[in-house]
Write a protein that holds these residues in place. Structure first.
Motif, mmCIF file in Angstrom:
data_model
loop_
_atom_site.group_PDB
_atom_site.id
_atom_site.type_symbol
_atom_site.label_atom_id
_atom_site.label_comp_id
_atom_site.label_asym_id
_atom_site.label_seq_id
_atom_site.Cartn_x
_atom_site.Cartn_y
_atom_site.Cartn_z
ATOM 1 N N VAL A 12 -10.523 25.656 -0.557
ATOM 2 C CA VAL A 12 -11.156 24.859 0.484
ATOM 3 C C VAL A 12 -10.235 24.703 1.687
ATOM 4 O O VAL A 12 -9.063 24.374 1.537
ATOM 5 N N GLY A 13 -10.773 24.967 2.871
ATOM 6 C CA GLY A 13 -10.045 24.712 4.110
ATOM 7 C C GLY A 13 -10.527 23.403 4.709
ATOM 8 O O GLY A 13 -11.724 23.140 4.750
ATOM 9 N N ILE A 14 -9.586 22.563 5.135
ATOM 10 C CA ILE A 14 -9.956 21.279 5.739
ATOM 11 C C ILE A 14 -9.467 21.264 7.181
ATOM 12 O O ILE A 14 -8.332 21.640 7.465
ATOM 13 N N LEU A 15 -10.341 20.853 8.065
ATOM 14 C CA LEU A 15 -10.067 20.818 9.502
ATOM 15 C C LEU A 15 -10.368 19.405 9.953
ATOM 16 O O LEU A 15 -11.424 18.873 9.612
ATOM 17 N N THR A 16 -9.450 18.793 10.702
ATOM 18 C CA THR A 16 -9.680 17.379 11.020
ATOM 19 C C THR A 16 -9.097 17.005 12.381
ATOM 20 O O THR A 16 -8.277 17.750 12.933
ATOM 21 N N ASN A 17 -9.534 15.877 12.898
ATOM 22 C CA ASN A 17 -8.884 15.322 14.086
ATOM 23 C C ASN A 17 -8.178 14.011 13.765
ATOM 24 O O ASN A 17 -7.741 13.311 14.656
ATOM 25 N N ALA A 18 -8.088 13.686 12.463
ATOM 26 C CA ALA A 18 -7.446 12.430 12.059
ATOM 27 C C ALA A 18 -6.878 12.587 10.654
ATOM 28 O O ALA A 18 -7.531 13.152 9.771
ATOM 29 N N ARG B 98 -2.376 30.904 10.674
ATOM 30 C CA ARG B 98 -1.565 29.815 11.221
ATOM 31 C C ARG B 98 -1.099 30.128 12.642
ATOM 32 O O ARG B 98 -1.098 29.264 13.506
ATOM 33 N N GLU B 99 -0.754 31.381 12.868
ATOM 34 C CA GLU B 99 -0.332 31.759 14.228
ATOM 35 C C GLU B 99 -1.491 31.644 15.214
ATOM 36 O O GLU B 99 -1.313 31.185 16.346
ATOM 37 N N ARG B 100 -2.658 32.066 14.777
ATOM 38 C CA ARG B 100 -3.812 31.958 15.673
ATOM 39 C C ARG B 100 -4.128 30.490 15.978
ATOM 40 O O ARG B 100 -4.498 30.138 17.102
ATOM 41 N N LEU B 101 -3.982 29.630 14.967
ATOM 42 C CA LEU B 101 -4.233 28.201 15.187
ATOM 43 C C LEU B 101 -3.195 27.609 16.139
ATOM 44 O O LEU B 101 -3.520 26.836 17.037
ATOM 45 N N GLU B 102 -1.934 28.005 15.917
ATOM 46 C CA GLU B 102 -0.861 27.523 16.790
ATOM 47 C C GLU B 102 -1.140 27.844 18.246
ATOM 48 O O GLU B 102 -0.845 27.064 19.151
ATOM 49 N N VAL C 76 -0.771 23.113 11.538
ATOM 50 C CA VAL C 76 -1.585 24.301 11.278
ATOM 51 C C VAL C 76 -1.562 24.681 9.802
ATOM 52 O O VAL C 76 -2.035 25.741 9.418
ATOM 53 N N HIS C 77 -0.972 23.816 8.981
ATOM 54 C CA HIS C 77 -1.098 24.010 7.532
ATOM 55 C C HIS C 77 -2.342 23.267 7.070
ATOM 56 O O HIS C 77 -2.694 22.240 7.635
ATOM 57 N N ASN C 78 -2.939 23.777 6.036
ATOM 58 C CA ASN C 78 -4.136 23.152 5.495
ATOM 59 C C ASN C 78 -3.768 21.845 4.801
ATOM 60 O O ASN C 78 -2.865 21.854 3.966
ATOM 61 N N PRO C 79 -4.387 20.687 5.053
ATOM 62 C CA PRO C 79 -5.432 20.422 6.047
ATOM 63 C C PRO C 79 -4.918 20.594 7.487
ATOM 64 O O PRO C 79 -3.851 20.044 7.812
ATOM 65 N N VAL C 80 -5.684 21.316 8.276
ATOM 66 C CA VAL C 80 -5.325 21.548 9.677
ATOM 67 C C VAL C 80 -5.698 20.303 10.478
ATOM 68 O O VAL C 80 -6.870 19.943 10.561
#
Lengths: 674, 674
Positions: free
Chosen positions: A303-309, A335-339, A348-352
């Motif tokens: 599972v990938g988690i993406l959050t703003n908090a 991770r590089e693309r997210l950075e 950029v580690h999961n949870p992002v």
């Protein structure tokens, strides 16, 4: 043509008992039919009105000049039989009987229901109810809301069956809020004719139904239910709330196997082995159905988690792990693309964690990057709206990206109430969204489990050669003589008839020579006190093991006699049971029973003195969900305590799930009876 | 006067960084303060404005002519230190630092936070944050909403602390819907100064706070947290979400006891033993707090269910039983009284089903009858609004009757959305109400458990005489020589120093005479292979029990040598361990550790070869809630696997909860080391 089409695809409907008084059922149903814009003709039937809801009313269904496919009957109970008879004579092919006052009230109500069933049979009419809240169809072909629900259902791909009208209302209400639409809905009431299995069959290949929801209080026909749901759930998820298993009645069963099977654990086992996703509450049902109805199945459990908090992401990760799923490890490239697109403070580690500045653009880009990572099977984007960032835009972007991937995306939106009302209106086919991370995690876990189940091979059915006649003869003889516990000899006879390998043994009555029997069985051996009413022998010191020779035997016999006497049980003893000393091994318990509610069941688990207390422990303390999953341990390997429903109720081992059990049994050299 | 009064009871507030741009934090905070009608003076501080929110603005806090109690700082991170310094010079006594960019971003942010702490210390200012969403007070004395939450909090008796600002927003939103009001709210952010324990202490005797809610990611000071929460929860319930315990780090711990303690189970044990009601989700937190904040504690666990629809009542009964509570048996008198007021179709056995005609009058009368039955400790009235019956009237009547009894009444209302908005406005102090029966059942169970806990005597603290010096010497020596497993001799020395009764034993190196050692120890005995790196001896056939004489001993030795050799481990053997054969008994495991996150912990449970695998099993498969409650069985009695936090971290057994363990240990004659 399916006979249920008369119920769910009528061209014309008569409302027998329609009225004009706001708030009365006879008015609300006809009002719902009109306002949901039924694509056919509606005929109000009530001799006291000229017209109802601006539509010409007829005194009886027989006076309607046009053909009538479906009759919805809401007249007082005394008039129902007459109305049904009229329907039969008119050539009506389906009835939905809303009226109450039948089997559920007992006495003459039961009689009335019998007569109603007779009429339906006589004319070949399919019937939903009585004592129900009606039916809904909301497919491209049919738009029919023949219920008195106060809230208008949305159109969608959920077909829902409920045994409780009240919960049906609650579900339509709750579904509305979560943007959950129905293809069909049926409140089956007393199930005088149409029941859960009929509906399962009807919905199995319906192209507008993507997921089936059930609120069950009982399995009416466990064998057919098992068969159907096993087949259907392989291609169409079935989510069910099964209630009513805790009733005092179920606990009354007294034998060890009986008490276990009557419990929650049996319902759990049946549903799990049929691939039915069981939930414990209406809230979970809605959450689950939203996920299954609008998501593909995941390929794996990462599972990938993406959050703003941070906080909600931690809660999501906790929940994901507690369900046994994995937090995906993102690739270096990901991770590089997210950075490259996120601010330096982001993680950029999961949870992002994109931190609070992330708006719809960042959600779209980051979700795209995450979903394109082959190490991510499923994504949970979490959005807690900060000031200045509009939630609708974020949900819209998440939905757009999710559509491009064959991976489930379960969004968590922790926003102001008004947005939950806006999304269904503003975003077509939005991804499933949840108010709290735990709900998304629960659904994710169910999706993963269902994927595994859906790919599990069906297994082979194996039949064993057994000597039923011998076993039946022993049991019948015992039964005729008043029942009770079988003697050791009888038990061995039955077991031998079924091909179980057994220890050498001999039964010696109190006066007989024990040494001779011992010589025949052969040392080392076990000596046990014998007596029909002495069930728990080792508890009272009635068992001696590892007897090497005659001297040992004498001492053991004396000890047993002393122990059993001081327990005040020696008068109940009838003799001794001499048994070959079994090599150290695994003690197991095996039970088979014919349960009135669940059909034939097989129990298998860790046996001996551990069983009884663990099992009771189990039944008393374990919560619903835990009960069937707890794994017992013995030595180095695990034995799962399972209840297996057996395919064919008329005897023999013919269910694929039993193979594992059978294979386990074959590993044992001998069976030493406890 | 408490120093935190400067934060929660200010007479004047300066908003440093206030602005006029809608949607910016500097504007939303000042707007919230004004619209929540702060009962004191508000001073906007921003050199770029003449006035803000129709109020004269000042260039710095120093230019305000009046005294300032509290400063809310929302300036960019670079200006925070200067603003804080100004506050100190001005004599401000409290600061709420909203601004982010401190410890949470690492590097120079960490430095900045250190400097901020220095400034606060220098001037004696109490500080909330940085990186938080603000504070709320809503008592009769103070009305202050110094947050940028988009929704207005209600006034109530919940004091809430959150380590996550985002979850704080979500909680205020969710609380609004469930009619849940706050006395205080604090988002503590980085907790540079004010933390959970400070707030617990502050709210302990606050008359306006009836229940405390916590969202915790870590225990900052486990010893103080334990002490405080244990004391407070005896008279004021504390409900907590504890998250973040599943982090990969916690799993890294490798020793048996270490890995267990680092897990979920430790957090559970700490909270449970402090009487803190732990929940797994924000939704459950809100439900729980609503129940605890507005209900008395029940006297017992017998639940009465009252309904107008069968389905939800069955689900309630299922849930009640699965939580281990009892469905109350109604007295004959109660049933007769119910019969007198309900229609003949109603069921007057618990769950009492009044059928769908029941309106507010019937709910009032039936609930009154139910609550007056001394066999009912707690009632769950369920209402699924049928047509024609107004939900508000029913909830109003339920509330009125509930007030007359000192028994919890948890209502289930399965109604249209609009009613959830109406109740808080229309009914003052309504009973707690839930959307689904399962939520009410969960809260009922927590109320019962908390009642039991609140009455549990605190226990006596007992200190044992132990020879710490000897034990410490052994451990230090081993530590200095590089660590690793202790030799059997060392283990025995340590155990003896702590007063454990031990089996006779001897260690024999490979070349030594084993028979002589055996004579000294005395037959019957146990022979075990010895070697620092051979940990799981019985797995490789390195243990022989029940050795009766010299001949047995020789054979046993040969068998062990053969087994260990064929396992390829004999080169690691250094000798044999000869031990008195223990009488049959209970194998237990006992572990003590100093956990960095939870403080000193003690583990106690079923030992031997069962332990390891069960414990792993446990950790891997059990859900959050189950993990600390699973009960292991050995023989006839149950041993609960428990982690006990130990009161004083500097050694010695001084915690009352350990007494039970200690008493159990005293029942054992000898300890045979595994």
């Amino acid at each position: 043509m399916n006979t249920l089409d008369a119920i769910f695809k009528p061209k014309s409907i008569a409302i027998i008992g329609a009225t004009t008084r706001k708030g009365s059922i006879g008015r609300e149903i006809i009002h719902n039919l009109f306002s949901f814009e039924f694509n056919g003709m509606i005929f109000p039937v009530n001799p006291r009105y000229e017209y109802i809801h601006s539509t010409k009313a007829y005194p009886t269904v027989l006076s309607i000049p046009d053909p009538v496919d479906l009759a919805v009957i809401v007249v007082p109970k005394e008039h129902v039989l007459m109305a049904a008879e009229d329907c039969g004579r008119k050539g009506v092919k389906g009835m939905v009987i809303i009226s109450a006052g039948f089997k559920e009230v007992g006495g003459e109500g039961e009689e009335r229901e019998e007569q109603l069933i007779e009429i339906a049979k006589k004319y070949g009419i399919r019937m939903v109810g009585p004592n129900c809240m009606g039916v809904i169809a909301a497919t491209p072909d049919v738009t029919m809301n023949a219920t008195f629900s106060p809230s208008t259902p949305r159109r969608g791909n959920l077909a829902f069956m409920t045994q409780s009208g009240a919960l049906g209302v609650a579900i339509i209400l709750a579904a509305h809020k979560l943007n959950l639409g129905f293809s069909y809905f049926a409140s089956v009431g007393n199930k005088a004719d149409v029941s859960a299995v009929d509906l399962l069959e009807y919905w199995e290949n319906d192209e507008h139904t993507g997921v089936i929801g059930l609120y069950l209080e009982s399995f009416d026909d466990p064998t057919r239910f098992t068969e159907l749901s096993k087949r259907i759930s392989k291609h169409k998820p079935i989510v069910a709330v099964k209630s009513g298993t805790s009733a005092a009645g179920a606990r009354a069963a007294s034998s060890h196997t009986g008490s276990l099977a009557g419990l929650e654990v049996a319902a759990d086992a049946v549903l799990r082995q049929c691939g039915v996703i069981r939930v414990g509450s209406i809230g979970d049902l809605i959450n689950m159905v939203a996920g299954f109805g609008r998501s593909p199945l995941p390929k794996g459990d990462r599972v990938g988690i993406l959050t703003n908090a941070g906080g909600p992401a931690i809660m999501a990760a906790d929940a994901i792990e507690s369900h046994g799923l994995n937090i995906a490890e993102l690739s270096t490239e990901t991770r590089e693309r997210l950075e490259a697109i996120l601010p330096p403070e982001a993680s950029v580690h999961n949870p992002v964690d994109m931190i609070s500045g992330a708006a719809s653009k960042e959600y779209a880009e980051a979700l795209e990057i995450m979903l394109s990572d082959p190490g991510v099977d499923l994504a949970i984007p979490i959005f807690v709206p900060p000031l200045m960032i509009e939630p609708l835009g974020v949900v819209r972007q998440i939905t757009a990206i999710a559509r491009q991937y064959e991976k489930p995306v379960l969004a968590v939106l922790m926003a102001e109430e008004k947005y939950y009302d806006m999304i269904p209106r503003e975003i077509e086919n939005a991804v499933p969204y949840y108010r709290f991370p735990e709900s998304a995690a629960m659904v994710a876990a169910a999706l993963v489990r269902h994927k595994i189940w859906s790919e599990k091979p069906a297994g082979k059915v194996q039949t064993f050669d057994v000597d039923r006649e011998t076993a039946v003869a022993v049991l019948e003889k015992k039964h005729k003589s008043g029942g009770g516990y079988l003697s050791p000899d009888d038990v061995y006879t039955v077991l031998r008839a079924y091909g179980f390998p057994l220890c050498r043994h001999a039964v010696v009555s109190l006066g007989q020579d024990i040494k001779e029997a011992a010589e025949k069985v052969g040392y080392p051996l076990v000596l046990k006190i014998d007596g029909e009413s002495i069930v728990h022998k080792s508890d009272i010191g009635g068992v001696e093991v590892g007897i090497e020779d005659e001297e040992d035997l004498c001492e053991a016999r004396q000890r047993i006699e002393a122990n059993v006497s001081s327990a005040g049980m020696f008068q109940q003893a009838t003799g001794y049971f001499v048994q070959e000393m079994a090599r150290p091994g695994r003690e197991i318990i095996l039970g088979v029973m014919q349960d009135p509610k669940f059909g034939p069941l097989l129990m298998f688990g860790m046996g001996g003195k551990y069983f009884q207390t663990l099992a009771c422990e189990h039944a008393c303390h374990a919560g619903k969900d835990a009960s069937a999953q707890t794994i017992f341990h013995s030595g180095q390997k695990f034995n799962r305590l399972s209840l297996f429903p057996i395919g064919s109720p008329d005897g023999g081992c013919s269910c694929s799930e039993m193979m594992e059990t059978a294979e386990s049994l074959r590993r044992f050299d001998r069976i030493a009876m406890g």
